[in-house]
Design an enzyme around this catalytic site. Structure first.
Site, PDB file in Angstrom:
ATOM      1  N   ASN A   9       0.879  -1.164   0.000  1.00  0.00           N
ATOM      2  CA  ASN A   9       0.000   0.000   0.000  1.00  0.00           C
ATOM      3  C   ASN A   9       0.923   1.223   0.000  1.00  0.00           C
ATOM      4  O   ASN A   9       1.472   1.578   1.031  1.00  0.00           O
ATOM      5  CB  ASN A   9      -0.888  -0.028   1.255  1.00  0.00           C
ATOM      6  CG  ASN A   9      -1.710   1.241   1.388  1.00  0.00           C
ATOM      7  OD1 ASN A   9      -1.773   2.060   0.465  1.00  0.00           O
ATOM      8  ND2 ASN A   9      -2.353   1.411   2.534  1.00  0.00           N
ATOM      9  N   GLU A  97      -7.053   4.940   7.350  1.00  0.00           N
ATOM     10  CA  GLU A  97      -6.830   6.355   7.008  1.00  0.00           C
ATOM     11  C   GLU A  97      -8.045   6.922   6.280  1.00  0.00           C
ATOM     12  O   GLU A  97      -8.395   8.094   6.441  1.00  0.00           O
ATOM     13  CB  GLU A  97      -5.537   6.487   6.173  1.00  0.00           C
ATOM     14  CG  GLU A  97      -4.311   6.339   7.060  1.00  0.00           C
ATOM     15  CD  GLU A  97      -3.103   5.705   6.396  1.00  0.00           C
ATOM     16  OE1 GLU A  97      -3.013   5.723   5.154  1.00  0.00           O
ATOM     17  OE2 GLU A  97      -2.247   5.176   7.130  1.00  0.00           O
TER      18      GLU A  97
HETATM   19  P1  PGA Z   1       2.677   0.307   7.648  1.00  0.00           P
HETATM   20  O1  PGA Z   1       1.233   0.541   6.945  1.00  0.00           O
HETATM   21  O2  PGA Z   1       3.248  -0.956   7.090  1.00  0.00           O
HETATM   22  O3  PGA Z   1       3.483   1.533   7.257  1.00  0.00           O
HETATM   23  O4  PGA Z   1       2.435   0.220   9.107  1.00  0.00           O
HETATM   24  C1  PGA Z   1       0.344  -0.522   6.778  1.00  0.00           C
HETATM   25  C2  PGA Z   1      -0.959  -0.041   6.173  1.00  0.00           C
HETATM   26  O5  PGA Z   1      -1.392   1.075   6.471  1.00  0.00           O
HETATM   27  O6  PGA Z   1      -1.590  -0.775   5.385  1.00  0.00           O
END
Ligand code: PGA
Length: 255
Positions: A9, A97
């Site tokens: 992602n 988010e």
């Molecule tokens: P991170 O993000 O690996 O930076 O913790 C994971 C995500 O938001 O899917």
């Protein structure tokens, strides 16, 4: 056996030029991978670049969001048909988010999931609790309530084909991943909820990803848990070397 899926992602990172540079390096690093499904989640403007640059490799293209209407007066939105047209395979839906910053509701997420299926793609549904909810002992009720609405109206086949990413919000982007035991417990609980809400068969086949600060150093202990069928990876997926390393570690576990 469920095939693991490790997906990147990229969030709001990487221009088309940067995506192309990533691919030129990454493709070479993962060309021997056979036991792990790989996904890349660029911004909307780089979807086509990634689809073109991964042709013939088996690497899947993942969008980070979608709107549920096909067309109309919805300024700033992108429809599922438009995503399918540029070669999208999976759509991340309900990322924390989106829920927290953009106020996305479970009702909207449910509509998005249906829209994704209607256009021949598959959703990666993100669920997870906040730090506060965890401290209050509410993790299970939060996951249950999210899944109850998000999965509404899905057939057994659809629910069995989708991916659910358990992403505790306190572990995202913090560098502090959940312990393997907590990650396993969250994924197992979510699978059991799919069983209860949709059906036994769906619960057996749905793939559960863990997400939240997965790095090469903790990938093995997380990816070896029985109910974890892969990972959704933010920061560590921006670098082709560390993302490929996480994939190789998982490949070894499934060989
Ligand atoms: P991170 O993000 O690996 O930076 O913790 C994971 C995500 O938001 O899917």
């Amino acid at each position: 056996m469920r095939k693991p899926i490790i997906a990147a992602n990229w969030k709001l990172h990487k221009t088309q030029e940067e995506a192309t540079a990533f691919l030129n390096d990454f493709r070479e690093k993962v060309k021997y991978i056979s036991e792990v499904e790989i996904g890349l989640g660029p911004t909307f403007t780089s979807l086509e670049t990634v689809a073109e640059g991964t042709k013939g490799t088996g690497i899947k293209v993942c969008a980070q969001n979608v709107y549920f209407e096909d067309e109309g007066a919805f300024t700033g939105e992108v429809s599922p048909g438009m995503l399918a047209e540029v070669g999208t395979d999976y759509v991340i839906v309900g990322h924390s988010e989106r829920r927290q910053i953009f106020g996305e509701t479970d009702r909207a997420i449910n509509k998005k999931i249906h829209a994704v299926f209607d256009h021949g793609m598959k959703p990666i549904l993100c669920i997870g609790e906040t730090e506060e909810q965890r401290a209050d002992g509410k993790t299970e009720s939060v996951l249950r309530n999210q899944l109850k609405i998000d999965l509404r109206g899905l057939t057994e086949d659809q629910a069995g084909e989708m991916i659910v990413a358990y992403e505790p919000i306190w572990a995202i982007g913090t560098g502090e991943s959940a312990s393997p035991e907590d990650a396993q417990a969250g994924c197992k609980f979510s699978r059991d909820q799919v069983r209860e809400i949709v059906g036994e068969q769906a619960g057996d086949s749905v793939r559960l990803q863990y997400g939240g600060s997965i790095k090469p150093h903790n990938a093995e202990e997380l990816m070896s848990q029985p109910d974890i069928d892969g990972g959704l990876i933010g920061s560590a997926s921006l670098d082709p070397g560390s993302f490929a390393e996480i994939i190789s570690i998982t490949e070894e576990l499934y060989k």
